[in-house]
Design a protein around this motif. Structure first.
Motif, PDB file in Angstrom:
ATOM      1  N   SER A 111       0.853  -1.183   0.000  1.00 31.46           N
ATOM      2  CA  SER A 111       0.000   0.000   0.000  1.00 31.46           C
ATOM      3  C   SER A 111       0.891   1.235   0.000  1.00 31.46           C
ATOM      4  N   GLY A 112       0.275   2.391  -0.219  1.00 29.86           N
ATOM      5  CA  GLY A 112       1.053   3.619  -0.262  1.00 29.86           C
ATOM      6  C   GLY A 112       0.221   4.813   0.138  1.00 29.86           C
ATOM      7  N   LEU A 113       0.907   5.871   0.564  1.00 31.30           N
ATOM      8  CA  LEU A 113       0.207   7.101   0.905  1.00 31.30           C
ATOM      9  C   LEU A 113       1.063   8.306   0.569  1.00 31.30           C
ATOM     10  N   MET A 114       0.367   9.435   0.399  1.00 31.05           N
ATOM     11  CA  MET A 114       0.992  10.726   0.143  1.00 31.05           C
ATOM     12  C   MET A 114       1.036  11.519   1.441  1.00 31.05           C
TER      13      MET A 114
ATOM     14  N   THR B 148       4.798   2.420   0.487  1.00 31.61           N
ATOM     15  CA  THR B 148       5.489   3.547  -0.138  1.00 31.61           C
ATOM     16  C   THR B 148       4.919   4.844   0.419  1.00 31.61           C
ATOM     17  N   ILE B 149       5.798   5.812   0.663  1.00 28.21           N
ATOM     18  CA  ILE B 149       5.392   7.125   1.175  1.00 28.21           C
ATOM     19  C   ILE B 149       6.098   8.188   0.355  1.00 28.21           C
TER      20      ILE B 149
ATOM     21  N   LEU C 233      10.260  11.907  -3.489  1.00 24.36           N
ATOM     22  CA  LEU C 233       9.822  11.615  -4.850  1.00 24.36           C
ATOM     23  C   LEU C 233       9.290  10.196  -5.021  1.00 24.36           C
ATOM     24  N   THR C 234       9.129   9.462  -3.933  1.00 26.23           N
ATOM     25  CA  THR C 234       8.580   8.110  -4.037  1.00 26.23           C
ATOM     26  C   THR C 234       7.143   8.147  -4.542  1.00 26.23           C
ATOM     27  N   ARG C 235       6.856   7.240  -5.459  1.00 21.31           N
ATOM     28  CA  ARG C 235       5.485   6.998  -5.914  1.00 21.31           C
ATOM     29  C   ARG C 235       5.206   5.507  -5.800  1.00 21.31           C
ATOM     30  N   SER C 236       3.965   5.099  -5.996  1.00 23.09           N
ATOM     31  CA  SER C 236       3.553   3.721  -5.721  1.00 23.09           C
ATOM     32  C   SER C 236       4.425   2.676  -6.398  1.00 23.09           C
TER      33      SER C 236
END
Length: 289
Positions: free
Chosen positions: A197-200, A226-227, A270-273
């Motif tokens: 999963s990921g979040l902004m 990912t964050i 700059l991390t994205r999913s």
């Protein structure tokens, strides 16, 4: 709000991304790299990788943080899309492929059958490629989720996106608890699949709320998180509330891995999913199932 220096990236050179971009154009495929204006497009395209966006380009949800176009009209699925995606995977020589989609709430199964068809084409044309799916919530249709999981993806990703307090503002058609349930069901029903999963950050949440979300994800048996920093695509989208420092991103990673026990937390501005998604192959070797 002016971007800090750590968020500045050089514009990708045409010769570095041209081969991948030309192939995608030739096969009439969409990527989230292009549609969502990802800041890492130069790095990923230069490395010969891409995250394919199927069933688009229009989305039936209008999340105010997202740069993908809203389209509530009913559209037929393209039956040739899975074959073209399989061909692109083969021609690019991808070892790990990520497939995501727009939300297709207009379809009875939310597009589950199209995900499965894509998996089948990749396995047929490139059997050594590991497959990661980044799926919507299917409006809580767990039969649709089961149909997708029957295709046996190696990684199932579903983004939580933000903290529950901001859902009404950022994800008005989503439900925090529903997303958590989807991730829990993946682990319980298909334990060999790695969950992600990921979040902004930067939408108005606090660091404490981020840690609470990470704890929720771990309680629901998520393996990888990912964050990344939220960057507003334009004046019609949600504004950036704050720029989180690289040091705080490091702290999220350290706490997530050492204290909460995630297999991996990828946490940088700059991390994205799908950023460095191919690293999952290393995790699969170190933590086999």
């Amino acid at each position: 709000m002016q971007k800090p220096d750590w968020l500045r990236v050089k514009a990708p050179q045409r010769e570095r991304i041209g081969a991948v971009a030309d192939l995608l154009l030739d096969l009439k495929l969409n990527t989230v790299c292009q549609e969502a204006s990802c800041p890492n497009i130069g790095e990923c395209f230069a490395g010969g990788t891409a995250t394919f966006l199927i069933m688009g380009p229009g989305c039936t949800r209008a999340c105010p943080y997202c740069d993908i176009d809203f389209d509530k009209s009913v559209r037929e699925l393209d039956p040739t899309e899975p074959e073209r995606l399989g061909e692109a995977t083969q021609r690019l020589g991808l070892k790990h492929v990520v497939i995501t989609s727009v939300n297709r709430d207009d379809l009875a199964d939310g597009g589950a059958s199209q995900f499965v068809a894509c998996i089948e084409q990749i396995r047929q044309r490139s059997p050594g490629t590991t497959i990661e799916l980044l799926v919507p919530d299917f409006c809580g249709d767990w039969d649709a989720l089961a149909a997708v999981m029957a295709g046996a993806p190696d990684v199932l990703n579903h983004n939580i996106e933000t903290v529950p307090r901001l859902y009404k503002k950022a994800r008005p058609q989503a439900i925090y608890e529903r997303s958590l349930e989807l991730l829990q069901r993946v682990r319980e029903g298909w334990p060999r699949c790695y969950s992600k999963s990921g979040l902004m950050v930067g939408l108005g949440e606090t660091d404490e709320e981020v840690m609470e979300v990470l704890a929720d994800l771990r309680r629901h048996a998520v393996d990888i998180v990912t964050i990344g920093q939220y960057l507003s695509p334009g004046p019609k989208h949600l504004p950036v509330d704050r720029f989180v420092s690289p040091e705080q991103f490091d702290q999220f990673r350290n706490q997530g891995e050492s204290e909460l026990g995630f297999l991996q937390v990828v946490s940088t501005p700059l991390t994205r999913s799908s950023y460095h998604a191919g690293e999952v192959q290393r995790l699969m070797q170190e933590h086999p199932r």
